[in-house]
Design a protein around this motif. Structure first.
Motif, PDB file in Angstrom:
ATOM      1  N   ARG A  84       6.309 -40.109 -60.806  1.00  0.00           N
ATOM      2  CA  ARG A  84       7.518 -40.186 -59.806  1.00  0.00           C
ATOM      3  C   ARG A  84       7.473 -39.096 -58.453  1.00  0.00           C
ATOM      4  N   LEU A  85       7.981 -39.894 -57.570  1.00  0.00           N
ATOM      5  CA  LEU A  85       8.119 -39.106 -56.384  1.00  0.00           C
ATOM      6  C   LEU A  85       9.252 -38.065 -56.497  1.00  0.00           C
ATOM      7  N   ASP A  86       9.199 -37.391 -55.673  1.00  0.00           N
ATOM      8  CA  ASP A  86      10.541 -36.067 -55.498  1.00  0.00           C
ATOM      9  C   ASP A  86      11.706 -36.585 -55.913  1.00  0.00           C
ATOM     10  N   ASP A  87      12.038 -37.924 -55.341  1.00  0.00           N
ATOM     11  CA  ASP A  87      13.413 -38.577 -55.513  1.00  0.00           C
ATOM     12  C   ASP A  87      13.415 -39.453 -56.788  1.00  0.00           C
ATOM     13  N   ASP A 146     -12.890 -40.018 -67.433  1.00  0.00           N
ATOM     14  CA  ASP A 146     -13.985 -39.277 -67.686  1.00  0.00           C
ATOM     15  C   ASP A 146     -13.816 -37.983 -67.039  1.00  0.00           C
ATOM     16  N   VAL A 147     -13.255 -36.759 -67.672  1.00  0.00           N
ATOM     17  CA  VAL A 147     -12.878 -35.342 -67.086  1.00  0.00           C
ATOM     18  C   VAL A 147     -14.150 -35.051 -66.409  1.00  0.00           C
ATOM     19  N   GLY A 148     -13.945 -34.594 -65.008  1.00  0.00           N
ATOM     20  CA  GLY A 148     -15.299 -34.097 -64.339  1.00  0.00           C
ATOM     21  C   GLY A 148     -15.544 -35.200 -63.275  1.00  0.00           C
ATOM     22  N   GLU A 149     -15.409 -36.363 -63.444  1.00  0.00           N
ATOM     23  CA  GLU A 149     -15.991 -37.608 -62.661  1.00  0.00           C
ATOM     24  C   GLU A 149     -15.066 -37.808 -61.324  1.00  0.00           C
ATOM     25  N   GLU A 150     -13.970 -37.091 -61.265  1.00  0.00           N
ATOM     26  CA  GLU A 150     -13.205 -37.485 -60.136  1.00  0.00           C
ATOM     27  C   GLU A 150     -12.610 -38.781 -59.927  1.00  0.00           C
ATOM     28  N   GLN A 151     -12.264 -39.454 -61.233  1.00  0.00           N
ATOM     29  CA  GLN A 151     -11.604 -40.614 -61.446  1.00  0.00           C
ATOM     30  C   GLN A 151     -10.285 -40.737 -60.956  1.00  0.00           C
ATOM     31  N   VAL A 152      -9.682 -39.563 -61.027  1.00  0.00           N
ATOM     32  CA  VAL A 152      -8.010 -39.507 -60.920  1.00  0.00           C
ATOM     33  C   VAL A 152      -8.028 -38.293 -59.787  1.00  0.00           C
ATOM     34  N   ILE A 153      -7.018 -38.163 -59.316  1.00  0.00           N
ATOM     35  CA  ILE A 153      -6.647 -37.179 -58.182  1.00  0.00           C
ATOM     36  C   ILE A 153      -6.798 -35.676 -59.010  1.00  0.00           C
ATOM     37  N   ALA A 154      -7.339 -34.781 -57.940  1.00  0.00           N
ATOM     38  CA  ALA A 154      -7.604 -33.391 -58.612  1.00  0.00           C
ATOM     39  C   ALA A 154      -6.618 -32.743 -59.286  1.00  0.00           C
ATOM     40  N   ILE A 168       2.397 -32.054 -58.985  1.00  0.00           N
ATOM     41  CA  ILE A 168       1.061 -32.025 -58.296  1.00  0.00           C
ATOM     42  C   ILE A 168       1.481 -32.042 -56.666  1.00  0.00           C
ATOM     43  N   GLU A 169       1.168 -31.016 -56.004  1.00  0.00           N
ATOM     44  CA  GLU A 169       1.301 -30.749 -54.443  1.00  0.00           C
ATOM     45  C   GLU A 169       0.544 -31.633 -53.666  1.00  0.00           C
ATOM     46  N   PRO A 170       0.704 -31.999 -52.527  1.00  0.00           N
ATOM     47  CA  PRO A 170      -0.080 -33.108 -51.881  1.00  0.00           C
ATOM     48  C   PRO A 170      -1.724 -32.912 -51.699  1.00  0.00           C
ATOM     49  N   GLU A 171      -1.876 -31.420 -51.374  1.00  0.00           N
ATOM     50  CA  GLU A 171      -3.415 -31.072 -51.326  1.00  0.00           C
ATOM     51  C   GLU A 171      -4.142 -31.367 -52.523  1.00  0.00           C
ATOM     52  N   GLU A 172      -3.555 -31.501 -53.603  1.00  0.00           N
ATOM     53  CA  GLU A 172      -4.103 -31.776 -54.972  1.00  0.00           C
ATOM     54  C   GLU A 172      -4.078 -33.094 -55.573  1.00  0.00           C
ATOM     55  N   ALA A 173      -3.496 -34.045 -54.690  1.00  0.00           N
ATOM     56  CA  ALA A 173      -3.090 -35.116 -54.748  1.00  0.00           C
ATOM     57  C   ALA A 173      -3.934 -36.205 -53.656  1.00  0.00           C
ATOM     58  N   TYR A 174      -3.015 -36.733 -52.799  1.00  0.00           N
ATOM     59  CA  TYR A 174      -3.681 -37.690 -51.824  1.00  0.00           C
ATOM     60  C   TYR A 174      -3.795 -36.812 -50.566  1.00  0.00           C
ATOM     61  N   GLY A 175      -3.278 -35.708 -50.522  1.00  0.00           N
ATOM     62  CA  GLY A 175      -3.465 -34.767 -49.185  1.00  0.00           C
ATOM     63  C   GLY A 175      -2.308 -34.972 -48.397  1.00  0.00           C
ATOM     64  N   GLU A 176      -2.320 -34.377 -47.314  1.00  0.00           N
ATOM     65  CA  GLU A 176      -1.136 -34.139 -46.433  1.00  0.00           C
ATOM     66  C   GLU A 176      -1.137 -35.556 -45.220  1.00  0.00           C
ATOM     67  N   TRP A 177      -0.070 -35.801 -44.966  1.00  0.00           N
ATOM     68  CA  TRP A 177      -0.167 -37.005 -43.899  1.00  0.00           C
ATOM     69  C   TRP A 177      -0.779 -36.356 -42.667  1.00  0.00           C
ATOM     70  N   SER A 178      -1.398 -37.189 -42.146  1.00  0.00           N
ATOM     71  CA  SER A 178      -2.260 -36.782 -40.732  1.00  0.00           C
ATOM     72  C   SER A 178      -2.045 -37.838 -39.749  1.00  0.00           C
ATOM     73  N   LEU A 237       0.604 -42.301 -50.662  1.00  0.00           N
ATOM     74  CA  LEU A 237       1.299 -41.479 -51.234  1.00  0.00           C
ATOM     75  C   LEU A 237       0.841 -40.077 -50.656  1.00  0.00           C
ATOM     76  N   ALA A 238       0.308 -39.855 -49.237  1.00  0.00           N
ATOM     77  CA  ALA A 238      -0.151 -38.894 -48.510  1.00  0.00           C
ATOM     78  C   ALA A 238       1.191 -38.029 -48.361  1.00  0.00           C
ATOM     79  N   GLY A 239       1.332 -36.692 -48.418  1.00  0.00           N
ATOM     80  CA  GLY A 239       2.257 -35.773 -48.133  1.00  0.00           C
ATOM     81  C   GLY A 239       3.362 -35.956 -49.353  1.00  0.00           C
ATOM     82  N   GLU A 240       3.162 -36.592 -50.367  1.00  0.00           N
ATOM     83  CA  GLU A 240       4.056 -36.521 -51.508  1.00  0.00           C
ATOM     84  C   GLU A 240       3.674 -35.517 -52.538  1.00  0.00           C
TER      85      GLU A 240
END
Length: 155
Positions: free
Chosen positions: A16-19, A51-59, A78-88, A140-143
Motif C-alpha cells: 500500500r501507498l501512504d494514502d 532467495d534472501v540475500g539475492e536482491e530479488q526484492v527491494i532492500a 519501508i522508507e523510499p531509500e530502502e524501496a525505490y529511492g527518492e524521486w530525482s 514508486l520513487a519517493g514513496e
C-alpha cells in the motif's frame, strides 16, 4: 525455522501507498477487489518465492524478512531509500521531439511509456514542438510503502 540469508522464502503480500491505495499483491482476491487483476490480466497471483540475500526484492522487504519464521504475519513500512529511492530530477531526460518521433516511429503523447535501449522504462511527461521530457524514475520513487506480509514457507 528462522529466515536467514540464503533461505528460499515463499511469501504472500499486499503493498500500500501512504494514502492506503493498494499497488501490488500476491493474493488473487485482493487483486480482484482492487482492480489490479483487470489491469494485469496475464499475471498469476500466487505466493512469491524470494532467495534472501539475492536482491530479488527491494532492500527494505529483504531486511524485514530476516528473523521471521514460517507462519508469521506482519506489517512493515519501508522508507523510499530502502524501496525505490527518492524521486530525482536527474532521472528526467530531454530529447528533441522530431528525433524521438523518428526513433519510435509514431506520435508522442504525455502519459505514454517508452523503453530506452538500456531497458529502462520512462513516462513521457511533456511534449511540445521542440522537446520531449521523459521521467525514468521508478514509478514508486519517493514513496513510503507499507506491506502486509505472511511467510508461507522457509527452506
Amino acid at each position: 525455522m528462522t529466515i536467514t540469508t540464503g533461505d528460499a522464502v515463499a511469501i504472500e503480500y499486499t503493498g500500500r501507498l501512504d494514502d492506503g491505495t493498494i499497488f501490488d499483491t500476491t493474493r488473487a482476491e485482493i487483486a480482484e477487489e482492487t482492480g489490479l487483476a483487470e489491469a494485469q490480466p496475464e499475471r498469476e497471483y500466487a505466493p512469491l518465492t524470494v532467495d534472501v540475500g539475492e536482491e530479488q526484492v527491494i532492500a527494505g522487504m529483504e531486511d524485514a524478512l530476516l528473523g521471521l519464521e514460517a507462519g508469521t504475519e506482519t506489517s512493515i513500512e519501508i522508507e523510499p531509500e530502502e524501496a525505490y529511492g527518492e524521486w530525482s530530477e536527474e532521472r528526467v531526460q530531454e530529447f528533441e521531439t522530431e528525433e524521438l518521433r523518428e526513433l519510435l516511429g509514431g506520435e508522442l503523447e504525455e502519459g505514454a511509456y517508452l523503453e530506452a535501449q538500456n531497458g529502462q522504462r520512462g513516462e513521457i511527461i511533456h511534449v511540445d514542438e521542440e522537446t520531449v521530457r521523459v521521467d525514468f524514475n521508478p514509478e514508486l520513487a519517493g514513496e513510503t510503502l507499507s506491506f502486509d506480509i505472511e511467510v508461507v514457507d522457509v527452506s
